[in-house]
Scaffold this motif. Structure first.
Motif, mmCIF file in Angstrom:
data_model
loop_
_atom_site.group_PDB
_atom_site.id
_atom_site.type_symbol
_atom_site.label_atom_id
_atom_site.label_comp_id
_atom_site.label_asym_id
_atom_site.label_seq_id
_atom_site.Cartn_x
_atom_site.Cartn_y
_atom_site.Cartn_z
ATOM 1 N N LYS A 91 -2.424 5.717 2.549
ATOM 2 C CA LYS A 91 -1.418 5.548 1.500
ATOM 3 C C LYS A 91 -0.078 5.271 2.172
ATOM 4 N N ARG A 95 0.956 3.101 -2.121
ATOM 5 C CA ARG A 95 -0.108 2.102 -2.296
ATOM 6 C C ARG A 95 -1.175 2.314 -1.242
ATOM 7 N N ARG A 97 -3.429 1.054 1.490
ATOM 8 C CA ARG A 97 -3.492 -0.058 2.428
ATOM 9 C C ARG A 97 -4.770 0.081 3.240
ATOM 10 N N GLU A 116 -7.128 -2.401 -7.608
ATOM 11 C CA GLU A 116 -8.175 -1.517 -7.086
ATOM 12 C C GLU A 116 -9.507 -2.249 -6.927
#
Length: 134
Positions: A91, A95, A97, A116
């Protein structure tokens, strides 16, 4: 982003903008370091103390970013399966990654995935190829 797998050569080819962005960052950091060097050698510390310190900090940050990209990141487009340790998800700024963790300790980032579903599709594709999740 496109991901291709060659079964004969046992290698993955990643087609995205990461190599271009990485080279752009490296060139900008070199230009920044050269600019700071010229400015620091041509100005007097006693007349501009705050500006001098600020420029030294910018030069140090630019050098640190260059070393980070040279020592910790990879931006090649093809990888042998034997050189890949696994897939890692972190995270970053809220977000998820996804990175390819390499045997030599470097990480290969993927371009930012939009949702997602793309993240799950990428993980499933890499798992079906034989790359495990770390």
């Amino acid at each position: 982003m496109q991901l291709e797998f060659n079964k004969e050569k046992q290698q993955i080819t990643i087609k995205d903008d990461v190599p271009t962005h990485s080279w752009l960052i490296m060139v900008l950091m070199v230009v920044n370091i050269l600019n700071m060097s010229v400015q620091l050698f041509s100005m007097s510390y006693y007349k501009n103390e705050i500006l001098f310190v600020f420029m030294i900090l910018l030069a140090i940050i630019s050098i640190a970013v260059m070393f980070f990209y040279l020592l910790k990141r990879s931006w090649k487009t093809t990888y042998q399966l034997s050189k890949i340790k696994g897939v890692e998800t972190e995270k970053v700024f809220g977000r998820d990654r996804t990175f390819l963790k390499l045997v030599n300790g470097k990480k290969r980032s993927f371009s930012i995935l939009k949702n997602e579903n793309e993240l799950n599709n990428l993980k499933n594709t890499l798992t079906s190829i034989g790359i495990k999740t770390i």
